[in-house]
Write an enzyme that holds these catalytic residues in place. Structure first.
Site, PDB file in Angstrom:
ATOM      1  CG  HIS A 516       1.223  -1.721   5.897  1.00 50.77           C
ATOM      2  ND1 HIS A 516       0.998  -0.681   6.763  1.00 50.77           N
ATOM      3  CD2 HIS A 516       2.242  -1.304   5.081  1.00 50.77           C
ATOM      4  CE1 HIS A 516       1.817   0.326   6.484  1.00 50.77           C
ATOM      5  NE2 HIS A 516       2.586  -0.035   5.456  1.00 50.77           N
TER       6      HIS A 516
HETATM    7  C1  LIG Z   1       3.544   2.774  -1.218  1.00 49.24           C
HETATM    8  C2  LIG Z   1       4.090   1.979  -0.072  1.00 49.24           C
HETATM    9  C3  LIG Z   1       4.407   2.597   1.144  1.00 49.24           C
HETATM   10  C4  LIG Z   1       4.896   1.827   2.211  1.00 49.24           C
HETATM   11  N1  LIG Z   1       5.252   2.478   3.359  1.00 49.24           N
HETATM   12  C5  LIG Z   1       5.667   1.750   4.433  1.00 49.24           C
HETATM   13  C6  LIG Z   1       6.016   2.378   5.655  1.00 49.24           C
HETATM   14  O1  LIG Z   1       6.009   3.602   5.778  1.00 49.24           O
HETATM   15  N2  LIG Z   1       6.362   1.604   6.713  1.00 49.24           N
HETATM   16  C7  LIG Z   1       6.390   0.245   6.626  1.00 49.24           C
HETATM   17  O2  LIG Z   1       6.667  -0.416   7.641  1.00 49.24           O
HETATM   18  N3  LIG Z   1       6.137  -0.384   5.446  1.00 49.24           N
HETATM   19  C8  LIG Z   1       5.769   0.340   4.358  1.00 49.24           C
HETATM   20  N4  LIG Z   1       5.518  -0.285   3.168  1.00 49.24           N
HETATM   21  C9  LIG Z   1       5.721  -1.746   3.088  1.00 49.24           C
HETATM   22  C10 LIG Z   1       7.170  -2.086   2.743  1.00 49.24           C
HETATM   23  O3  LIG Z   1       7.517  -1.524   1.513  1.00 49.24           O
HETATM   24  C11 LIG Z   1       7.285  -3.606   2.688  1.00 49.24           C
HETATM   25  O4  LIG Z   1       6.973  -4.123   3.998  1.00 49.24           O
HETATM   26  C12 LIG Z   1       8.668  -4.122   2.305  1.00 49.24           C
HETATM   27  O5  LIG Z   1       9.123  -3.561   1.114  1.00 49.24           O
HETATM   28  C13 LIG Z   1       8.555  -5.634   2.153  1.00 49.24           C
HETATM   29  O6  LIG Z   1       9.801  -6.180   1.815  1.00 49.24           O
HETATM   30  P1  LIG Z   1       9.868  -7.579   1.000  1.00 49.24           P
HETATM   31  O7  LIG Z   1      11.284  -7.827   0.736  1.00 49.24           O
HETATM   32  O8  LIG Z   1       9.029  -8.563   1.699  1.00 49.24           O
HETATM   33  O9  LIG Z   1       9.095  -7.241  -0.353  1.00 49.24           O
HETATM   34  P2  LIG Z   1       9.539  -6.241  -1.511  1.00 49.24           P
HETATM   35  O10 LIG Z   1      10.379  -5.159  -0.967  1.00 49.24           O
HETATM   36  O11 LIG Z   1       8.323  -5.844  -2.241  1.00 49.24           O
HETATM   37  O12 LIG Z   1      10.454  -7.134  -2.450  1.00 49.24           O
HETATM   38  C14 LIG Z   1       9.962  -8.275  -3.122  1.00 49.24           C
HETATM   39  C15 LIG Z   1      10.709  -8.425  -4.423  1.00 49.24           C
HETATM   40  O13 LIG Z   1      10.415  -9.696  -4.965  1.00 49.24           O
HETATM   41  C16 LIG Z   1      10.246  -9.589  -6.372  1.00 49.24           C
HETATM   42  N5  LIG Z   1       9.431 -10.727  -6.819  1.00 49.24           N
HETATM   43  C17 LIG Z   1       8.148 -10.999  -6.527  1.00 49.24           C
HETATM   44  N6  LIG Z   1       7.750 -12.154  -7.097  1.00 49.24           N
HETATM   45  C18 LIG Z   1       8.819 -12.626  -7.782  1.00 49.24           C
HETATM   46  C19 LIG Z   1       9.024 -13.776  -8.590  1.00 49.24           C
HETATM   47  N7  LIG Z   1       8.065 -14.672  -8.796  1.00 49.24           N
HETATM   48  N8  LIG Z   1      10.243 -13.939  -9.154  1.00 49.24           N
HETATM   49  C20 LIG Z   1      11.255 -13.033  -8.953  1.00 49.24           C
HETATM   50  N9  LIG Z   1      11.088 -11.917  -8.205  1.00 49.24           N
HETATM   51  C21 LIG Z   1       9.890 -11.727  -7.611  1.00 49.24           C
HETATM   52  C22 LIG Z   1       9.564  -8.247  -6.526  1.00 49.24           C
HETATM   53  O14 LIG Z   1       9.702  -7.742  -7.837  1.00 49.24           O
HETATM   54  C23 LIG Z   1      10.269  -7.404  -5.473  1.00 49.24           C
HETATM   55  O15 LIG Z   1      11.411  -6.751  -5.978  1.00 49.24           O
HETATM   56  C24 LIG Z   1       5.049   0.444   2.072  1.00 49.24           C
HETATM   57  C25 LIG Z   1       4.751  -0.177   0.856  1.00 49.24           C
HETATM   58  C26 LIG Z   1       4.278   0.574  -0.208  1.00 49.24           C
HETATM   59  C27 LIG Z   1       3.980  -0.096  -1.497  1.00 49.24           C
END
Ligand SMILES: Cc1cc2nc3c(=O)[nH]c(=O)nc-3n(C[C@H](O)[C@H](O)[C@H](O)COP(=O)(O)OP(=O)(O)OC[C@H]3O[C@@H](n4cnc5c(N)ncnc54)[C@H](O)[C@@H]3O)c2cc1C
Ligand code: SF4
Length: 589
Positions: A516
Site C-alpha cells: 500500500h
Molecule cells: C499481495 C498484495 C495484496 C494486496 N491486497 C490488497 C487488499 O486487500 N486491499 C487493497 O485495497 N489493496 C490491496 N493491494 C493493493 C492493490 O493490489 C493495488 O492497490 C492495485 O492493484 C493498484 O492498481 P494499479 O492499477 O494502480 O496498479 P497495478 O494493479 O499493479 O497495475 C499496474 C500495471 O502497470 C504495469 N506497468 C508498470 N510499469 C509499466 C511500464 N513502464 N510499462 C508498461 N506497463 C507497466 C504493471 O505490470 C501492472 O500490470 C494488494 C497488493 C498486493 C501486492
C-alpha cells in the site's frame, strides 16, 4: 531507431486495475485505445488453475507474479545520509506485473476512506488547533470530498460485487455495519461472507469491550454475482491461496473477472503485452504529450503517438515515469520545493497473536484474502486524539488470510526458532492460534520521498526509483497505542497467551508489511504542493492523467484500493464529460 506507429486517441501505461478500468470507459466513449502492459497476458483459464496455482514456493516465496527485479528494482535507504541499495528480493511490498496487475494477486479487502481523511490537514487544525501537527508532517487535503466520491465508490463496489454490510444508508445507521462510515446510497451488492470461528470470537470480545465489530468488506464473493458488465463471479471456496495467487474459481474480483473479458473483445481496444513504457514524449512546448516510447520483448523501441496518455502503472512506477519523462518539478527535501516524489507514505502495520487452548480449533487453512471481522473505533479521527499527540489511526480485526504450510507457523514467545522444540510448538499451535491485524495510517513528512537513483539503472539503462523512508514518530506512537487496544481484545477473546507489539522503527524492506505504497504524484488544489489537480490531470501537461495510490497525499487507516477505484471512475468521468469536449486544463489556477 524507434519505429513510429499510427496515432491513437489514448494510450494506457499499464493494464492493471486502473488500466483496465480506464480502457473500458474510454473505449465505451468511442476512443481508440492502446493498452501497453510490460508483463504477459494471463487468464483464469489456463493460468490460475490448480494444482499449479497453489504452489506456495513459486508464488508466495519466489514471488512469481511480481515485478522482475533483476530488470527493474527500487533502491532503498532510511534517510538521506545513507546510500540507497537496490532491493534484490521483494519482501516489504510486492509490485505486480502482467495483465491485471497486482489486483490479480491482491486480498480484496475493499474499503472507503472517510470524510476526515480527505481533508486531513484542515480537519486536524479545526479540531485540535494548528500547533497539534509536528513541523515535519506534511499532510494535506485532497481537493475532493467523500460526498463527491460516493457515487464512484458505489460504482466501483458494484463492478467488483463487494460482499459487505452497510452501516450508514443515506444517513440512517444500520445495525451490524460500520457505524463510522459516511452515508452510502445503497447496500453492498452482495451480503457479507460467512464469519470464521476466530472472527466470531473477536466479534464477541470487541462488542463486550464496547467496540463496534462489523464484517470486513470483501472482494472474495459470498455468493454468485453478475456485475454491470454482464460478467458473473462465483462464491469463494475459502481455498486459502488468495493473496499472492490468482483465483481459480472466478470468486475474487480482479480485472480478469470483472472487466477484461469485455474490454478485450472491444474492437476499439488493442492490448500490447511485453511493452515496457520508457517515457512519455512531450512536444517542444513541454506542455503537451505526444505519446509514449516503449520497448518490446526483444528490446526494439516503438513510438506510440496518442492524444491522451493515461498513467496507471502502480504508485511507484507512476512516480518514476513522470521523473524519467521530465514532467513536473522533482521534490527537493533540502528546500521543500518541487512536487514529484513528495509525500511518499506507506502503511503502519502490526499484529497480535492469540494462542488458545487446544480445544479451540481455528482452522486457519480455510480462509480467504478478505474475510473476517473488524472494528473502526480507532480508524482516522473516530476517537479523540487530543490526549495522545498523534494523528491517524488503524482498524483492528481478525482477518487471517491463510494458514499455508510454508508461511504460517505461529509459536508463542520463548519458543526456540528451530529444532525439535520448535516443531513440537508448531504442531501444538497451528490449529489453535488466531491473529489480529492492526492496519494503520501513515502520515507524509518532509524527509520521506521518492526520486531517481544517481547510481543504479534498469535493464534499459534508465535510473531506478530511489525510496527514502522511515516510520515517522507520529505513526510509531499511533501503532503503540492501538496495538495495546488489540492486545486487550486478544485477552478478552480468551487466549492462554497473547503476544504482539506496536510497529518499531527503523523501517525495513526485508519483512512483508503491505503493498500500500502511496504518494509521489499527489492530487490537490495547489500546483506548488501537488502534481495533479482534483481530476488527476497533470498541472503541467494537460493531456496526461496519472491515476493510482500515488495520488494520495498521505495514507489513511484502510487499504487503498476502494478509494483508488473511486478516484479512477471520478477521473474518467471528468475526462469523458469535460476533457474530451474541450481538451485543456480542467482546473485553472
Ligand atoms: C499481495 C498484495 C495484496 C494486496 N491486497 C490488497 C487488499 O486487500 N486491499 C487493497 O485495497 N489493496 C490491496 N493491494 C493493493 C492493490 O493490489 C493495488 O492497490 C492495485 O492493484 C493498484 O492498481 P494499479 O492499477 O494502480 O496498479 P497495478 O494493479 O499493479 O497495475 C499496474 C500495471 O502497470 C504495469 N506497468 C508498470 N510499469 C509499466 C511500464 N513502464 N510499462 C508498461 N506497463 C507497466 C504493471 O505490470 C501492472 O500490470 C494488494 C497488493 C498486493 C501486492
Ligand atoms: S480464497 Fe476464495 S477468492 Fe481467494 S483465491 Fe480462494 S476461492 Fe478465490
Amino acid at each position: 531507431m524507434a519505429t513510429r506507429l499510427p496515432e491513437v486517441d489514448a494510450v494506457l501505461v499499464g493494464v492493471g486495475l486502473v488500466g483496465a478500468m480506464l480502457g473500458r470507459e474510454l473505449t465505451r466513449a468511442g476512443l481508440r485505445v492502446v493498452g501497453l502492459e510490460r508483463g504477459e497476458p494471463r487468464f483464469t483459464v489456463p493460468d490460475f488453475q490448480g494444482p499449479q496455482i497453489h504452489d506456495e514456493l513459486r508464488y508466495s516465496v519466489r514471488k512469481a507474479m511480481m515485478q522482475d527485479n533483476t530488470r527493474e528494482a527500487v533502491t532503498f535507504r532510511n534517510n538521506s545520509r545513507q546510500v540507497a541499495l537496490p532491493i534484490r528480493r521483494w519482501e516489504s511490498f510486492l509490485p505486480g506485473t502482467g495483465l491485471g496487475g497486482a489486483a490479480v494477486h491482491w486480498n480484496g479487502q475493499t474499503y472507503r476512506f472517510q470524510e476526515s481523511d480527505f481533508k486531513m490537514r484542515s480537519h486536524t487544525v479545526e479540531r485540535y488547533g494548528k500547533n497539534f501537527l509536528a513541523d515535519e508532517v506534511t499532510i494535506q487535503d485532497w481537493g475532493v470530498t467523500a460526498a463527491e466520491l460516493e457515487p464512484y465508490f458505489d460504482r466501483f463496489e458494484y463492478l467488483l460485487g463487494i460482499s459487505g454490510k452497510a452501516g450508514n444508508l443515506k444517513g440512517q445507521k444500520i445495525d451490524g455495519g460500520n457505524p463510522f462510515e459516511d452515508p452510502r446510497a445503497r447496500e453492498y451488492p452482495t451480503p457479507p461472507m460467512k464469519e470464521p470461528y476466530g472472527s466470531a470470537l473477536f466479534r464477541k470480545a470487541a462488542a463486550g469491550l464496547g467496540y463496534h465489530p462489523y464484517p470486513q468488506p470483501s472482494a472474495n464473493l459470498s455468493q454468485p454475482y453478475t456485475n454491470p458488465e454482464g460478467l458473473t463471479l462465483n462464491t469463494c471456496m475459502f481455498c486459502g491461496f488468495c493473496e499472492r495467487y490468482g483465483c481459480e474459481h472466478y470468486a475474487k474480483s480482479s480485472p480478469q473477472t470483472v472487466l477484461l473479458p469485455v474490454l478485450l473483445r472491444d474492437k476499439n481496444f488493442t492490448l500490447r503485452s511485453q511493452a515496457q513504457v520508457l517515457r512519455i514524449n512531450l512536444d517542444s512546448s513541454r506542455k503537451q504529450a505526444t505519446g509514449v516510447t516503449y520497448a518490446d520483448g526483444s528490446g526494439h523501441e516503438f513510438v506510440q503517438p496518442a492524444r491522451l496518455v493515461i498513467v496507471g502503472a502502480f504508485a511507484l512506477n507512476n512516480v518514476r515515469l513522470l521523473l524519467l519523462s521530465g514532467i513536473g518539478k522533482p521534490y527537493d527535501p533540502q528546500t521543500g520545493q518541487g512536487v514529484v516524489g513528495r509525500n511518499y507514505a506507506y502503511q503502519t502495520m502490526s499484529s497480535v497473536q492469540i494462542f488458545f487452548d487446544s480445544k479451540i480449533n481455528i482452522n486457519p487453512f480455510m480462509r480467504s484474502g478478505a474475510n473476517g471481522t473488524v472494528i473502526a473505533d480507532f480508524v482516522s479521527d473516530n476517537f479523540d486524539h487530543g490526549p495522545h499527540g498523534f494523528v491517524g489511526g488503524a482498524y483492528v480485526g481478525e482477518v487471517m488470510s491463510h494458514g499455508r504450510p510454508i508461511e504460517f507457523h505461529p509459536t508463542p514467545p520463548g519458543t526456540p526458532a528451530w529444532g525439535a522444540e520448535w516443531k513440537k510448538a508448531v504442531v501444538r499451535h497451528y490449529n489453535h492460534t488466531s491473529v489480529l491485524n492492526v492496519h494503520g495510517s501513515s502520515v507524509a513528512t518532509k524527509s520521506n520521498y521518492l526520486d531517481l537513483d544517481p547510481t543504479y539503472k534498469d535493464a534499459w539503462g534508465k535510473p531506478l526509483l530511489r525510496m527514502t523512508f522511515d516510520f515517522p514518530e507520529n505513526d510509531l506512537k499511533m501503532s503503540a497505542f492501538i496495538t495495546q487496544k488489540a492486545l486487550e481484545i486478544g485477552k478478552a477473546m480468551g487466549g492462554q497467551q497473547v503476544a504482539g507489539a506496536g510497529r518499531k522503527g527503523p523501517y525495513t524492506v526485508t519483512q512483508y508489511q503491505t503493498t500500500h505504497n502511496t504518494g509521489g504524484t499527489v492530487m490537490g488544489t495547489d500546483p506548488n504542493t501537488s502534481v495533479v489537480n482534483r481530476y488527476l490531470q497533470c498541472w503541467d501537461v494537460h493531456n496526461v492523467f496519472v491515476i493510482g495510490a500515488s495520488n494520495f497525499p498521505q495514507n489513511a487507516s484502510y487499504n487503498p484500493t476502494g478509494t483508488l477505484g473511486a478516484l479512477a471512475y471520478w477521473a474518467t468521468d471528468a475526462i469523458v464529460k469535460q476533457y474530451l469536449k474541450s481538451p485543456g486544463p480542467l482546473v485553472r489556477t
